[in-house]
Design an enzyme around this catalytic site. Sequence first.
Site, short mmCIF file in Angstrom:
data_model
loop_
_atom_site.label_atom_id
_atom_site.label_comp_id
_atom_site.label_asym_id
_atom_site.label_seq_id
_atom_site.Cartn_x
_atom_site.Cartn_y
_atom_site.Cartn_z
N PHE A 135 -3.86 -84.60 36.30
CA PHE A 135 -4.85 -83.72 35.67
C PHE A 135 -4.88 -82.42 36.44
CE2 PHE A 135 -8.97 -81.80 35.11
CZ PHE A 135 -9.22 -81.95 33.76
N ASP A 219 -1.36 -79.90 43.98
CA ASP A 219 -2.72 -79.64 43.50
C ASP A 219 -3.70 -80.33 44.44
OD1 ASP A 219 -5.19 -79.84 42.19
OD2 ASP A 219 -4.28 -79.88 40.21
N LYS A 247 -12.93 -76.57 43.89
CA LYS A 247 -13.98 -77.56 44.10
C LYS A 247 -14.71 -77.40 45.43
CE LYS A 247 -12.51 -81.09 40.79
NZ LYS A 247 -13.72 -81.11 39.96
#
Length: 379
Positions: A135, A219, A247
Amino acid sequence: MNRDLYPQRMMNAFGDPQLVIDRGEGVYVFDEEGKRYLDLLAGIAVNALGYAHPAITRALTEQAGKATHVSNFFATAPQLELAGAIQRMLSDDGYVGASARVFFCNSGAEANEAAIKMARLHKPRGTIIALKGGFHGRTLGALSITHKPAIREPFEPLGGNVLFIDPTIEALEAAFDDDVAAIFVETIQGEAGVVPLEGDFLRRARALAERFGALLVVDEVQTGVGRTGRWFAHSGIVKADVITMAKGLGGGVPIGAVVGIEKTGRLLTPGSHGTTFGGNPLACAAANAVVGEVAGLFEHVRATGEWLRGHLEARGFEVRGAGLLLGVVVENAPALQTELLEKGFIVNAPNATTIRLAPPLIITQDELAPFIEEMETHS
């Protein structure tokens, strides 16, 4: 504010909200009725220092008194300070002597968009390899390398030349050739249910990328900035060509970054990419405060994560992940998520059989103890 107002005023992109959150303090949030919840999700691995942390509050207040935004025609001290801090993170985690350059944006999806453009600049019209279970975001570019058919297929056709493979060495070796521009990986696939990739797979991806002149893009949007007990989850396993972050970097303030190592840091040139708000001084000031605090939390994160894992495993649960990013295998995760919320615990069910835990990095064993007691009733 009444929850009934939500469908009247908000687009239905997220479904009905579970709660209306009024405020947060430390590792807890409070709804409008004043009920307290232990937040074991931290805004999906975002609120690294919990809520109302004085370092973030102070940084935001001080910077807001100077300037909240300037255009990227100019530089600011917080921006350059944060880029330097990221360079030091890399050096601390094994990239000693490597040059690195940073592009700031607003989210993980935007960071991955920039990384896709870097891959295109590196090898025009080349293939991008992405992993099943991966994702990387919901914007169109990031979605093109996100495998989950339910969220990707409604928006096809997307950008071409993306090949999805199983995260196995056999599939990796079959996919690589001279046409490959980049491979995107997550060290731990969070949305797949907190599933770590095998170290041998990552090392083989690194070797094949070097052999065929491709970029290894890691990522670290969910796993970076101390979440696994070090700056980056891939450290000690492989070295990336490109790293994407977001994040936890801002501790709740929107910010993302894409980091180019060595020659990849020179791929973006004037006019090749841009952003209005990326790297603004307010977000960078908050991120600098977060980085300064997280630097002293690594041992705490590792020890607390191992303690939590041990107690859950002792009660019969299978647990995956590292540090304070853990996936707990259960029979009916959505139902358990709802039941736990009613009991005052915020967790997430990324799939039918996994509860994801990503609490603030400052959480303590004493604060976690009631959750462990509650989970014992479900073992």
